[in-house]
Write a protein that holds these residues in place. Structure first.
Motif, short mmCIF file in Angstrom:
data_model
loop_
_atom_site.label_atom_id
_atom_site.label_comp_id
_atom_site.label_asym_id
_atom_site.label_seq_id
_atom_site.Cartn_x
_atom_site.Cartn_y
_atom_site.Cartn_z
N PHE A 1 0.83 -1.20 0.00
CA PHE A 1 0.00 0.00 0.00
C PHE A 1 0.87 1.25 0.00
O PHE A 1 0.61 2.20 -0.74
CB PHE A 1 -0.92 -0.01 1.21
N THR A 2 1.91 1.26 0.81
CA THR A 2 2.79 2.42 0.89
C THR A 2 3.45 2.69 -0.46
O THR A 2 3.48 3.83 -0.93
CB THR A 2 3.86 2.22 1.97
N TYR A 3 3.96 1.65 -1.10
CA TYR A 3 4.59 1.84 -2.41
C TYR A 3 3.58 2.35 -3.43
O TYR A 3 3.87 3.28 -4.19
CB TYR A 3 5.22 0.54 -2.91
N ALA A 4 2.41 1.75 -3.46
CA ALA A 4 1.39 2.19 -4.43
C ALA A 4 0.96 3.63 -4.16
O ALA A 4 0.80 4.43 -5.09
CB ALA A 4 0.18 1.26 -4.36
N PHE A 5 0.80 3.95 -2.90
CA PHE A 5 0.39 5.29 -2.51
C PHE A 5 1.44 6.33 -2.91
O PHE A 5 1.12 7.40 -3.44
CB PHE A 5 0.14 5.31 -1.01
N LEU A 6 2.70 6.02 -2.68
CA LEU A 6 3.78 6.94 -3.03
C LEU A 6 3.93 7.09 -4.54
O LEU A 6 4.19 8.19 -5.04
CB LEU A 6 5.09 6.51 -2.39
N VAL A 7 3.78 6.00 -5.28
CA VAL A 7 3.85 6.09 -6.74
C VAL A 7 2.69 6.94 -7.26
O VAL A 7 2.88 7.79 -8.14
CB VAL A 7 3.82 4.67 -7.37
N TYR A 8 1.50 6.75 -6.71
CA TYR A 8 0.35 7.56 -7.10
C TYR A 8 0.61 9.04 -6.79
O TYR A 8 0.37 9.91 -7.62
CB TYR A 8 -0.90 7.09 -6.36
N ALA A 9 1.12 9.33 -5.62
CA ALA A 9 1.37 10.71 -5.21
C ALA A 9 2.45 11.36 -6.06
O ALA A 9 2.40 12.56 -6.33
CB ALA A 9 1.76 10.77 -3.74
N ALA A 10 3.42 10.57 -6.50
CA ALA A 10 4.51 11.12 -7.32
C ALA A 10 4.02 11.60 -8.68
O ALA A 10 4.67 12.40 -9.33
CB ALA A 10 5.60 10.08 -7.48
N GLU A 11 2.86 11.12 -9.11
CA GLU A 11 2.31 11.52 -10.40
C GLU A 11 1.40 12.74 -10.31
O GLU A 11 0.95 13.25 -11.32
CB GLU A 11 1.54 10.35 -11.01
N LEU A 12 1.13 13.21 -9.10
CA LEU A 12 0.24 14.36 -8.91
C LEU A 12 0.97 15.67 -9.18
O LEU A 12 2.19 15.73 -9.11
CB LEU A 12 -0.28 14.38 -7.47
N PRO A 13 0.19 16.72 -9.48
CA PRO A 13 0.83 18.04 -9.49
C PRO A 13 1.32 18.33 -8.06
O PRO A 13 0.69 17.92 -7.10
CB PRO A 13 -0.29 19.00 -9.88
N HIS A 14 2.41 18.99 -7.93
CA HIS A 14 3.04 19.24 -6.62
C HIS A 14 3.39 17.91 -5.94
O HIS A 14 3.05 17.67 -4.79
CB HIS A 14 2.16 20.09 -5.71
N ALA A 15 4.05 17.05 -6.68
CA ALA A 15 4.36 15.70 -6.20
C ALA A 15 5.21 15.72 -4.94
O ALA A 15 5.00 14.89 -4.05
CB ALA A 15 5.07 14.91 -7.30
N LYS A 16 6.13 16.65 -4.84
CA LYS A 16 6.98 16.70 -3.63
C LYS A 16 6.14 16.96 -2.39
O LYS A 16 6.38 16.37 -1.34
CB LYS A 16 8.06 17.76 -3.78
N LEU A 17 5.17 17.85 -2.51
CA LEU A 17 4.28 18.12 -1.38
C LEU A 17 3.46 16.89 -1.02
O LEU A 17 3.33 16.53 0.15
CB LEU A 17 3.35 19.30 -1.69
N ALA A 18 2.93 16.22 -2.02
CA ALA A 18 2.11 15.02 -1.78
C ALA A 18 2.93 13.93 -1.10
O ALA A 18 2.47 13.31 -0.13
CB ALA A 18 1.53 14.50 -3.09
N VAL A 19 4.14 13.69 -1.58
CA VAL A 19 4.99 12.66 -0.98
C VAL A 19 5.37 13.05 0.44
O VAL A 19 5.40 12.21 1.34
CB VAL A 19 6.23 12.40 -1.86
N SER A 20 5.63 14.33 0.68
CA SER A 20 5.96 14.79 2.03
C SER A 20 4.79 14.59 2.99
O SER A 20 4.97 14.11 4.11
CB SER A 20 6.34 16.27 2.01
N VAL A 21 3.58 14.93 2.55
CA VAL A 21 2.40 14.75 3.39
C VAL A 21 2.20 13.27 3.71
O VAL A 21 1.94 12.89 4.86
CB VAL A 21 1.15 15.35 2.71
N ILE A 22 2.34 12.42 2.71
CA ILE A 22 2.18 10.98 2.92
C ILE A 22 3.24 10.47 3.89
O ILE A 22 2.95 9.67 4.78
CB ILE A 22 2.24 10.23 1.59
N SER A 23 4.47 10.93 3.77
CA SER A 23 5.54 10.48 4.66
C SER A 23 5.24 10.85 6.11
O SER A 23 5.45 10.04 7.02
CB SER A 23 6.86 11.10 4.23
N VAL A 24 4.73 12.05 6.32
CA VAL A 24 4.39 12.47 7.69
C VAL A 24 3.25 11.61 8.22
O VAL A 24 3.29 11.13 9.36
CB VAL A 24 4.02 13.97 7.72
#
Length: 112
Positions: A29-52
Protein backbone atom coordinates in the motif's frame (compact mmCIF):
# COMPACT_ATOMS: atom_id res chain seq x y z
CA UNK A 1 12.15 -21.13 20.35
CA UNK A 2 10.00 -19.29 17.79
CA UNK A 3 9.39 -22.46 15.80
CA UNK A 4 8.27 -24.44 18.86
CA UNK A 5 6.02 -21.61 20.01
CA UNK A 6 4.61 -21.19 16.50
CA UNK A 7 3.79 -24.88 16.16
CA UNK A 8 2.32 -25.39 19.65
CA UNK A 9 0.42 -22.16 20.33
CA UNK A 10 -2.55 -21.54 18.03
CA UNK A 11 -3.15 -17.99 19.28
CA UNK A 12 0.47 -17.03 18.71
CA UNK A 13 0.33 -18.60 15.24
CA UNK A 14 -2.79 -16.58 14.40
CA UNK A 15 -1.17 -13.34 15.53
CA UNK A 16 2.11 -14.08 13.73
CA UNK A 17 0.40 -14.88 10.43
CA UNK A 18 -1.86 -11.85 10.78
CA UNK A 19 1.15 -9.62 11.42
CA UNK A 20 2.96 -11.03 8.39
CA UNK A 21 0.00 -10.34 6.09
CA UNK A 22 -0.44 -6.88 7.63
CA UNK A 23 3.21 -5.97 7.08
CA UNK A 24 3.14 -7.23 3.50
CA UNK A 25 -0.09 -5.37 2.72
CA UNK A 26 1.06 -2.17 4.38
CA UNK A 27 4.30 -2.22 2.41
CA UNK A 28 2.50 -2.72 -0.90
CA UNK A 29 0.00 0.00 0.00
CA UNK A 30 2.79 2.42 0.89
CA UNK A 31 4.59 1.84 -2.41
CA UNK A 32 1.39 2.19 -4.43
CA UNK A 33 0.39 5.29 -2.51
CA UNK A 34 3.78 6.94 -3.03
CA UNK A 35 3.85 6.09 -6.74
CA UNK A 36 0.35 7.56 -7.10
CA UNK A 37 1.37 10.71 -5.21
CA UNK A 38 4.51 11.12 -7.32
CA UNK A 39 2.31 11.52 -10.40
CA UNK A 40 0.24 14.36 -8.91
CA UNK A 41 0.83 18.04 -9.49
CA UNK A 42 3.04 19.24 -6.62
CA UNK A 43 4.36 15.70 -6.20
CA UNK A 44 6.98 16.70 -3.63
CA UNK A 45 4.28 18.12 -1.38
CA UNK A 46 2.11 15.02 -1.78
CA UNK A 47 4.99 12.66 -0.98
CA UNK A 48 5.96 14.79 2.03
CA UNK A 49 2.40 14.75 3.39
CA UNK A 50 2.18 10.98 2.92
CA UNK A 51 5.54 10.48 4.66
CA UNK A 52 4.39 12.47 7.69
CA UNK A 53 1.06 10.61 7.85
CA UNK A 54 2.81 7.24 7.57
CA UNK A 55 5.20 8.19 10.39
CA UNK A 56 2.42 9.20 12.82
CA UNK A 57 1.54 5.67 13.99
CA UNK A 58 5.17 5.01 14.89
CA UNK A 59 5.39 8.27 16.80
CA UNK A 60 2.18 7.47 18.69
CA UNK A 61 3.15 3.85 19.39
CA UNK A 62 3.85 4.52 23.08
CA UNK A 63 0.35 5.94 23.59
CA UNK A 64 -1.32 3.10 21.71
CA UNK A 65 0.81 0.54 23.56
CA UNK A 66 -0.44 1.88 26.89
CA UNK A 67 -4.03 1.52 25.71
CA UNK A 68 -3.36 -1.97 24.33
CA UNK A 69 -2.01 -3.06 27.71
CA UNK A 70 -5.43 -2.44 29.25
CA UNK A 71 -7.36 -4.59 26.74
CA UNK A 72 -8.77 -7.74 28.33
CA UNK A 73 -9.79 -9.78 25.27
CA UNK A 74 -6.64 -9.33 23.20
CA UNK A 75 -7.19 -11.95 20.50
CA UNK A 76 -10.71 -10.74 19.77
CA UNK A 77 -9.50 -7.13 19.68
CA UNK A 78 -6.62 -7.96 17.32
CA UNK A 79 -8.88 -9.85 14.95
CA UNK A 80 -11.47 -7.05 15.05
CA UNK A 81 -8.87 -4.41 14.24
CA UNK A 82 -7.58 -6.54 11.35
CA UNK A 83 -11.10 -6.79 9.92
CA UNK A 84 -11.47 -3.00 10.22
CA UNK A 85 -8.12 -2.64 8.45
CA UNK A 86 -9.31 -4.90 5.63
CA UNK A 87 -12.47 -2.81 5.29
CA UNK A 88 -10.33 0.32 5.14
CA UNK A 89 -8.23 -1.11 2.32
CA UNK A 90 -11.41 -2.03 0.43
CA UNK A 91 -12.66 1.56 0.80
CA UNK A 92 -9.31 2.83 -0.46
CA UNK A 93 -9.47 0.49 -3.47
CA UNK A 94 -12.98 1.72 -4.28
CA UNK A 95 -11.85 5.35 -4.02
CA UNK A 96 -8.97 4.70 -6.42
CA UNK A 97 -11.21 2.76 -8.81
CA UNK A 98 -14.04 5.29 -8.94
CA UNK A 99 -12.35 8.69 -8.86
CA UNK A 100 -10.20 10.51 -11.32
CA UNK A 101 -6.59 11.21 -10.61
CA UNK A 102 -5.81 14.22 -8.49
CA UNK A 103 -5.70 15.33 -4.90
CA UNK A 104 -9.27 14.23 -4.00
CA UNK A 105 -8.47 10.50 -3.67
CA UNK A 106 -5.31 11.37 -1.77
CA UNK A 107 -7.23 13.52 0.72
CA UNK A 108 -9.88 10.84 1.19
CA UNK A 109 -7.31 8.10 1.77
CA UNK A 110 -4.88 9.97 4.07
CA UNK A 111 -6.97 9.51 7.26
CA UNK A 112 -6.93 5.74 6.80
Amino acid sequence: MFQALFLKNQQFRTIAVSRAFQAFGATLFTYAFLVYAAELPHAKLAVSVISVVLALPSMLQFFFGAIAGRVTQRIQWILTTRLIEIAGYVVIAVVFATTTSGWLPLLIILPF
